[in-house]
Design an enzyme around this catalytic site. Structure first.
Site, PDB file in Angstrom:
ATOM      1  CG  HIS A   1      -1.831   1.185   1.328  1.00 41.87           C
ATOM      2  ND1 HIS A   1      -2.966   1.234   2.101  1.00 41.87           N
ATOM      3  CD2 HIS A   1      -1.754   2.408   0.774  1.00 41.87           C
ATOM      4  CE1 HIS A   1      -3.549   2.417   2.001  1.00 41.87           C
ATOM      5  NE2 HIS A   1      -2.836   3.154   1.205  1.00 41.87           N
TER       6      HIS A   1
ATOM      7  CD  GLU B   1       0.227   5.283  -0.863  1.00 42.43           C
ATOM      8  OE1 GLU B   1       0.971   5.300   0.121  1.00 42.43           O
ATOM      9  OE2 GLU B   1      -1.008   5.454  -0.761  1.00 42.43           O
TER      10      GLU B   1
ATOM     11  CG  HIS C   1       2.657   8.448   2.510  1.00 38.55           C
ATOM     12  ND1 HIS C   1       2.350   8.798   3.798  1.00 38.55           N
ATOM     13  CD2 HIS C   1       1.502   7.980   1.979  1.00 38.55           C
ATOM     14  CE1 HIS C   1       1.072   8.537   4.053  1.00 38.55           C
ATOM     15  NE2 HIS C   1       0.527   8.041   2.956  1.00 38.55           N
TER      16      HIS C   1
HETATM   17  P1  5GP Z   1      -3.682   6.620   1.480  1.00 37.83           P
HETATM   18  O1  5GP Z   1      -4.594   5.802   2.238  1.00 37.83           O
HETATM   19  O2  5GP Z   1      -2.274   6.142   1.295  1.00 37.83           O
HETATM   20  O3  5GP Z   1      -3.794   8.094   1.611  1.00 37.83           O
HETATM   21  O4  5GP Z   1      -4.283   6.493   0.033  1.00 37.83           O
HETATM   22  C1  5GP Z   1      -4.923   5.488  -0.581  1.00 37.83           C
HETATM   23  C2  5GP Z   1      -5.408   6.174  -1.836  1.00 37.83           C
HETATM   24  O5  5GP Z   1      -4.982   5.441  -2.944  1.00 37.83           O
HETATM   25  C3  5GP Z   1      -6.910   6.279  -1.890  1.00 37.83           C
HETATM   26  O6  5GP Z   1      -7.244   7.494  -2.492  1.00 37.83           O
HETATM   27  C4  5GP Z   1      -7.304   5.112  -2.757  1.00 37.83           C
HETATM   28  O7  5GP Z   1      -8.444   5.324  -3.477  1.00 37.83           O
HETATM   29  C5  5GP Z   1      -6.106   4.996  -3.668  1.00 37.83           C
HETATM   30  N1  5GP Z   1      -5.864   3.612  -4.035  1.00 37.83           N
HETATM   31  C6  5GP Z   1      -5.696   3.198  -5.304  1.00 37.83           C
HETATM   32  N2  5GP Z   1      -5.500   1.872  -5.335  1.00 37.83           N
HETATM   33  C7  5GP Z   1      -5.558   1.434  -4.053  1.00 37.83           C
HETATM   34  C8  5GP Z   1      -5.417   0.147  -3.465  1.00 37.83           C
HETATM   35  O8  5GP Z   1      -5.220  -0.886  -4.118  1.00 37.83           O
HETATM   36  N3  5GP Z   1      -5.517   0.096  -2.100  1.00 37.83           N
HETATM   37  C9  5GP Z   1      -5.735   1.201  -1.345  1.00 37.83           C
HETATM   38  N4  5GP Z   1      -5.818   1.057  -0.021  1.00 37.83           N
HETATM   39  N5  5GP Z   1      -5.873   2.426  -1.870  1.00 37.83           N
HETATM   40  C10 5GP Z   1      -5.776   2.539  -3.220  1.00 37.83           C
HETATM   41  P1  5GP Z   2      -7.201   5.426   6.754  1.00 38.45           P
HETATM   42  O1  5GP Z   2      -8.001   6.486   7.416  1.00 38.45           O
HETATM   43  O2  5GP Z   2      -7.811   4.813   5.530  1.00 38.45           O
HETATM   44  O3  5GP Z   2      -6.594   4.420   7.718  1.00 38.45           O
HETATM   45  O4  5GP Z   2      -5.905   6.193   6.242  1.00 38.45           O
HETATM   46  C1  5GP Z   2      -5.984   7.139   5.225  1.00 38.45           C
HETATM   47  C2  5GP Z   2      -4.597   7.539   4.822  1.00 38.45           C
HETATM   48  O5  5GP Z   2      -3.957   8.308   5.849  1.00 38.45           O
HETATM   49  C3  5GP Z   2      -3.651   6.373   4.581  1.00 38.45           C
HETATM   50  O6  5GP Z   2      -3.771   5.871   3.299  1.00 38.45           O
HETATM   51  C4  5GP Z   2      -2.326   7.030   4.791  1.00 38.45           C
HETATM   52  O7  5GP Z   2      -1.949   7.756   3.643  1.00 38.45           O
HETATM   53  C5  5GP Z   2      -2.590   7.981   5.920  1.00 38.45           C
HETATM   54  N1  5GP Z   2      -2.323   7.376   7.231  1.00 38.45           N
HETATM   55  C6  5GP Z   2      -3.235   6.782   8.061  1.00 38.45           C
HETATM   56  N2  5GP Z   2      -2.656   6.387   9.200  1.00 38.45           N
HETATM   57  C7  5GP Z   2      -1.339   6.721   9.106  1.00 38.45           C
HETATM   58  C8  5GP Z   2      -0.216   6.576   9.977  1.00 38.45           C
HETATM   59  O8  5GP Z   2      -0.289   6.065  11.102  1.00 38.45           O
HETATM   60  N3  5GP Z   2       0.969   7.048   9.510  1.00 38.45           N
HETATM   61  C9  5GP Z   2       1.116   7.631   8.299  1.00 38.45           C
HETATM   62  N4  5GP Z   2       2.321   8.046   7.942  1.00 38.45           N
HETATM   63  N5  5GP Z   2       0.077   7.791   7.463  1.00 38.45           N
HETATM   64  C10 5GP Z   2      -1.126   7.343   7.853  1.00 38.45           C
END
Ligand code: 5GP
Ligand code: 5GP
Ligand code: 5GP
Length: 209
Positions: free
Chosen positions: A43, A97, A101
């Protein structure tokens, strides 16, 4: 060029189980390259601070450029596949990503180095091999958190944080694994702080993909 002091203490390497992304109410779309292998995909590799906070979107001028990772594209398609809809080639996921990040780790990684490091770390771990060697198989069966963590610790030497989501019937299932990597981005370490992911139930489904 751009230069920033290090503003994080370690990385989370976050792996996702495709079966658990796809069998939810929301469902998924396979990438243009076809159905990914039944294995954990990446991810992201996320810089994080010891207090649990994290930097994000550190350099708006550093847009993802696929030509900089042209030698890694086949490996990215295989090991960092996108499952989001609508079907696409993955450049959107990788770009997201990198921009959110990767740009925050510019002190150790350029774009190519960031993707290469994540791919290597995932390869070195061999998580699915560790699970199956420990009798934890992606066959729709149920396991305890101790069975999952035990198999992974035994096989890889590192204990992950296990995040669950729910399948379309509401069962808690293995969704993501968080490992920790040192600030140099080259070695796995024990996690300094656990993420705030969604916890798991007592019985955890490991669905097929
Ligand atoms: P993050 O959670 O790292 O901010 O972002 C995830 C983002 O990447 C979301 O906007 C999600 O729609 C997109 N994304 C695209 N492909 C994938 C996938 O295979 N898994 C996840 N978790 N997010 C994906
Ligand atoms: P979700 O709310 O789906 O868990 O996370 C959304 C997005 O926030 C992730 O795709 C990732 O990009 C970022 N994120 C969530 N939790 C963490 C964390 O503990 N550390 C970092 N660096 N990013 C995070
Ligand atoms: P994002 O910010 O990642 O686009 O989406 C927010 C949340 O929705 C994330 O927790 C991500 O895992 C989830 N999500 C986004 N697209 C999909 C999808 O196509 N299928 C599934 N199952 N979840 C998705």
């Amino acid at each position: 060029g751009y230069c920033a002091a290090q503003d994080y203490d370690f990385f989370y390497l976050v792996l996702q189980w495709p079966g658990s992304y796809c069998n939810t109410k929301q469902s998924c779309c396979y990438p243009k390259s076809g159905k990914p292998a039944a294995d954990f995909g990446i991810h992201g590799l996320w810089p994080n601070r010891d207090d649990g906070s994290y930097p994000q979107n550190c350099n708006p001028d550093s847009e993802f450029d696929p030509s900089k990772v042209s030698d890694l594209l086949s490996s990215l398609r295989a090991n960092w596949p996108t499952l989001a809809c609508p079907t696409n080639d993955g450049v959107r996921f990788w770009g997201h990503e990198w921009e959110k990040h990767g740009t925050c780790a510019a002190d150790v990684f350029d774009e190519h180095g960031y993707f290469q490091a994540a791919l290597r770390l995932r390869d070195d771990l061999g998580v699915l091999r560790a699970l199956t060697a420990g009798g934890v198989n992606p066959d729709g069966g149920y396991y305890t958190i101790d069975q999952i963590k035990g198999a992974i610790s035994q096989g890889t030497g590192f204990e992950p944080y296990v995040e669950c989501n729910r399948d379309e019937s509401g069962n808690s299932q293995l969704y993501q694994l968080y490992f920790c990597v040192n600030a140099a981005g080259d070695s796995l370490i024990e996690c300094p702080v656990l993420p705030r992911g969604r916890p798991c139930g007592k019985r955890i489904e490991f669905p097929a993909f």
